[in-house]
Design a protein around this motif. Structure first.
Motif, PDB file in Angstrom:
ATOM      1  N   VAL A  41      -9.407 -30.019  81.343  1.00 22.60           N
ATOM      2  CA  VAL A  41     -10.631 -29.059  80.382  1.00 22.60           C
ATOM      3  C   VAL A  41      -9.236 -27.868  79.966  1.00 22.60           C
ATOM      4  N   VAL A  42      -8.829 -27.019  78.771  1.00 25.35           N
ATOM      5  CA  VAL A  42      -8.281 -26.357  78.110  1.00 25.35           C
ATOM      6  C   VAL A  42      -8.968 -25.646  77.220  1.00 25.35           C
ATOM      7  N   PRO A  43      -9.275 -24.138  77.698  1.00 24.46           N
ATOM      8  CA  PRO A  43     -10.109 -23.505  77.373  1.00 24.46           C
ATOM      9  C   PRO A  43      -8.955 -23.323  75.556  1.00 24.46           C
ATOM     10  N   VAL A  44     -10.226 -23.051  74.203  1.00 27.15           N
ATOM     11  CA  VAL A  44     -10.099 -23.281  73.246  1.00 27.15           C
ATOM     12  C   VAL A  44      -8.891 -21.309  72.581  1.00 27.15           C
ATOM     13  N   PRO A  45      -8.429 -20.839  72.742  1.00 27.43           N
ATOM     14  CA  PRO A  45      -7.405 -19.411  72.138  1.00 27.43           C
ATOM     15  C   PRO A  45      -9.117 -19.227  70.735  1.00 27.43           C
ATOM     16  N   PRO A  46      -9.703 -17.950  71.327  1.00 25.95           N
ATOM     17  CA  PRO A  46     -10.349 -17.187  70.419  1.00 25.95           C
ATOM     18  C   PRO A  46     -10.040 -17.487  68.832  1.00 25.95           C
ATOM     19  N   SER A  47     -10.762 -17.719  68.203  1.00 25.50           N
ATOM     20  CA  SER A  47     -10.326 -17.183  66.863  1.00 25.50           C
ATOM     21  C   SER A  47     -10.500 -15.909  66.439  1.00 25.50           C
ATOM     22  N   GLY A  48     -10.284 -14.999  66.917  1.00 25.45           N
ATOM     23  CA  GLY A  48     -10.358 -13.150  66.490  1.00 25.45           C
ATOM     24  C   GLY A  48     -10.600 -13.089  65.407  1.00 25.45           C
ATOM     25  N   ARG A  49     -12.237 -13.925  64.940  1.00 27.32           N
ATOM     26  CA  ARG A  49     -12.612 -13.083  63.835  1.00 27.32           C
ATOM     27  C   ARG A  49     -14.124 -12.113  64.105  1.00 27.32           C
ATOM     28  N   SER A  50     -14.345 -11.178  63.071  1.00 25.20           N
ATOM     29  CA  SER A  50     -14.390  -9.630  64.141  1.00 25.20           C
ATOM     30  C   SER A  50     -16.318 -10.269  63.818  1.00 25.20           C
ATOM     31  N   ARG A  51     -16.763  -9.706  63.794  1.00 23.33           N
ATOM     32  CA  ARG A  51     -18.606 -10.540  63.841  1.00 23.33           C
ATOM     33  C   ARG A  51     -19.255  -9.395  62.559  1.00 23.33           C
ATOM     34  N   GLU A  52     -17.974  -8.495  61.861  1.00 22.53           N
ATOM     35  CA  GLU A  52     -17.688  -8.221  60.273  1.00 22.53           C
ATOM     36  C   GLU A  52     -17.734  -9.760  59.671  1.00 22.53           C
ATOM     37  N   VAL A  53     -16.549  -9.983  60.004  1.00 20.15           N
ATOM     38  CA  VAL A  53     -15.997 -11.139  59.563  1.00 20.15           C
ATOM     39  C   VAL A  53     -17.244 -12.584  59.361  1.00 20.15           C
ATOM     40  N   ARG A  54     -17.832 -12.640  60.195  1.00 18.44           N
ATOM     41  CA  ARG A  54     -18.512 -13.666  60.679  1.00 18.44           C
ATOM     42  C   ARG A  54     -19.620 -13.315  60.002  1.00 18.44           C
ATOM     43  N   VAL A  55     -20.236 -11.865  60.208  1.00 19.49           N
ATOM     44  CA  VAL A  55     -21.612 -12.062  59.350  1.00 19.49           C
ATOM     45  C   VAL A  55     -21.842 -11.765  57.771  1.00 19.49           C
ATOM     46  N   ARG A  56     -20.458 -11.755  57.131  1.00 24.88           N
ATOM     47  CA  ARG A  56     -19.912 -11.695  56.091  1.00 24.88           C
ATOM     48  C   ARG A  56     -20.008 -12.771  55.289  1.00 24.88           C
ATOM     49  N   PHE A  57     -19.202 -14.587  56.060  1.00 29.89           N
ATOM     50  CA  PHE A  57     -19.637 -15.181  56.103  1.00 29.89           C
ATOM     51  C   PHE A  57     -20.783 -16.180  56.271  1.00 29.89           C
ATOM     52  N   SER A  58     -21.509 -15.905  56.646  1.00 25.12           N
ATOM     53  CA  SER A  58     -22.770 -16.800  57.465  1.00 25.12           C
ATOM     54  C   SER A  58     -23.496 -15.574  56.274  1.00 25.12           C
ATOM     55  N   SER A  59     -23.471 -14.744  55.205  1.00 21.90           N
ATOM     56  CA  SER A  59     -23.852 -14.338  54.112  1.00 21.90           C
ATOM     57  C   SER A  59     -23.557 -15.494  52.848  1.00 21.90           C
ATOM     58  N   GLN A  60     -22.318 -15.112  52.417  1.00 28.93           N
ATOM     59  CA  GLN A  60     -22.156 -16.200  51.693  1.00 28.93           C
ATOM     60  C   GLN A  60     -22.647 -17.457  51.490  1.00 28.93           C
ATOM     61  N   LEU A  61     -22.811 -18.101  52.907  1.00 22.75           N
ATOM     62  CA  LEU A  61     -23.519 -19.614  52.904  1.00 22.75           C
ATOM     63  C   LEU A  61     -24.253 -18.970  52.968  1.00 22.75           C
ATOM     64  N   SER A  62     -25.569 -18.282  52.959  1.00 20.77           N
ATOM     65  CA  SER A  62     -26.587 -18.192  53.321  1.00 20.77           C
ATOM     66  C   SER A  62     -27.269 -18.253  51.741  1.00 20.77           C
ATOM     67  N   LEU A  63     -25.854 -17.452  50.201  1.00 16.38           N
ATOM     68  CA  LEU A  63     -26.045 -17.207  49.306  1.00 16.38           C
ATOM     69  C   LEU A  63     -26.010 -18.545  48.073  1.00 16.38           C
ATOM     70  N   ALA A  64     -24.999 -19.336  49.076  1.00 16.56           N
ATOM     71  CA  ALA A  64     -24.563 -20.788  48.163  1.00 16.56           C
ATOM     72  C   ALA A  64     -25.507 -21.281  48.374  1.00 16.56           C
ATOM     73  N   LEU A  65     -26.319 -21.606  49.598  1.00 16.59           N
ATOM     74  CA  LEU A  65     -27.746 -22.432  50.051  1.00 16.59           C
ATOM     75  C   LEU A  65     -29.014 -22.022  49.218  1.00 16.59           C
ATOM     76  N   LEU A  66     -29.002 -20.912  48.467  1.00 20.68           N
ATOM     77  CA  LEU A  66     -29.888 -20.211  48.139  1.00 20.68           C
ATOM     78  C   LEU A  66     -29.938 -21.146  46.775  1.00 20.68           C
ATOM     79  N   VAL A  67     -28.994 -21.016  46.042  1.00 20.43           N
ATOM     80  CA  VAL A  67     -28.429 -21.795  44.949  1.00 20.43           C
ATOM     81  C   VAL A  67     -28.760 -22.997  44.599  1.00 20.43           C
ATOM     82  N   LEU A  68     -28.202 -23.161  46.429  1.00 22.04           N
ATOM     83  CA  LEU A  68     -28.715 -24.928  46.033  1.00 22.04           C
ATOM     84  C   LEU A  68     -30.217 -25.722  46.398  1.00 22.04           C
TER      85      LEU A  68
END
Length: 287
Positions: A41-68
């Motif tokens: 079992v080998v831990p994977v290095p962290p992605s390095g994405r900050s909380r702001e980047v993750r929140v922005r991606f979730s917001s963009q995904l939510s907007l796309a799903l709202l249109v869908l």
């Protein structure tokens, strides 16, 4: 997979975990590499994405799903089904991204048949044993006609488990040695019963320290000997194969060269005769 059938080994930045049961992650993610009855079992290095980047991606995904959802609703699909699916997807993606952003840390196993190595010395020694064990397994494909891979796999995995138990015991002895060594820094007289008892316990601990070192070295030496023997045999086989191929190539070259052995002199003689005849014709023509 039960404890009798396989072994799971994981290493993170603070410990090595050896267990007969699947190893879980406390934080982060890991990849699992199966080698026979051993799973690393080998831990994977962290992605390095900050909380702001993750929140922005979730917001963009939510907007796309709202249109869908609006499109699906216009097609007659109940809006609450699309909304529930979209919410579940956004939540899942957010959790996975948050997990991937954290450093991978193994969870502590349960049960007395699992071992956790924290001490740097024991972790380094066991890590070297794992590297040599990979070399041993790497020789099996080319030696499959000489050894039973299943039996060899069971023996190697059992040796790694036994070594983990010894290393776990050894790190406990190490802590006890340090405690007894610190307690020996006193100003009590040598004939004190407490001092004599302490000295006796230190002698016993030193005996355990030497015995565990001897047992660990025997296992490490046996694994290393297996790797060297397999690699030497493979090199010998490859050298022998190269010699056999060279012998065949030389035989073919010898046969190919023996057939036209007289062609060279014959060609020279014929060329000389043609030149001589040409010169004679030229001389007659001049006369």
């Amino acid at each position: 997979m039960t404890g009798l059938q396989g072994l799971f080994v994981g290493a993170d930045h603070e410990k090595i975990v050896v267990s007969p049961y699947p190893i879980r992650m406390r934080t982060g993610r890991a990849r699992r590499e199966r080698r026979g009855s051993l799973t690393e079992v080998v831990p994977v290095p962290p992605s390095g994405r900050s909380r702001e980047v993750r929140v922005r991606f979730s917001s963009q995904l939510s907007l796309a799903l709202l249109v869908l959802c609006a499109v699906l609703s216009a097609l007659g699909i109940p809006w609450w089904i699309a909304a529930a699916g979209s919410l579940a997807l956004v939540s899942f993606v957010s959790v996975q991204q948050g997990r991937a952003a954290r450093k991978g840390t193994l969870a502590l196993p349960r049960g007395d048949d699992s071992f956790v190595l924290h001490a740097a010395e024991e972790r380094a020694a066991y890590g070297r044993a794992l590297e040599v064990a990979r070399r041993v397994r790497g020789t099996w494909p080319e030696l499959r006609r000489m050894i039973d891979p299943d039996e060899a796999d069971r023996s190697l995995t059992a040796a790694l488990r036994e070594l983990a138990a010894i290393m776990n015991r050894r790190q406990q002895i190490r802590r006890l040695r340090e405690e007894l060594g610190a307690a020996a820094l006193h100003n009590l007289p040598a004939d004190s019963p407490a001092v004599q008892a302490l000295a006796e316990q230190r002698l016993r601990v030193e005996g355990l320290w030497r015995s565990t070192a001897s047992a660990a070295n025997r296992i490490l030496a046996s694994i290393n000997a297996a790797a060297l023997a397999g690699e030497d045999l493979i090199r010998e086989q490859r050298v022998g194969q190269t010699a056999r191929e060279a012998e065949l190539a030389i035989s073919r070259l010898t046969l190919a060269g023996s057939a036209p052995a007289d062609s060279g002199p014959e060609l020279a003689e014929r060329t000389a005769a043609v030149i001589s005849a040409y010169r004679e014709l030229a001389a007659d023509h001049e006369r």
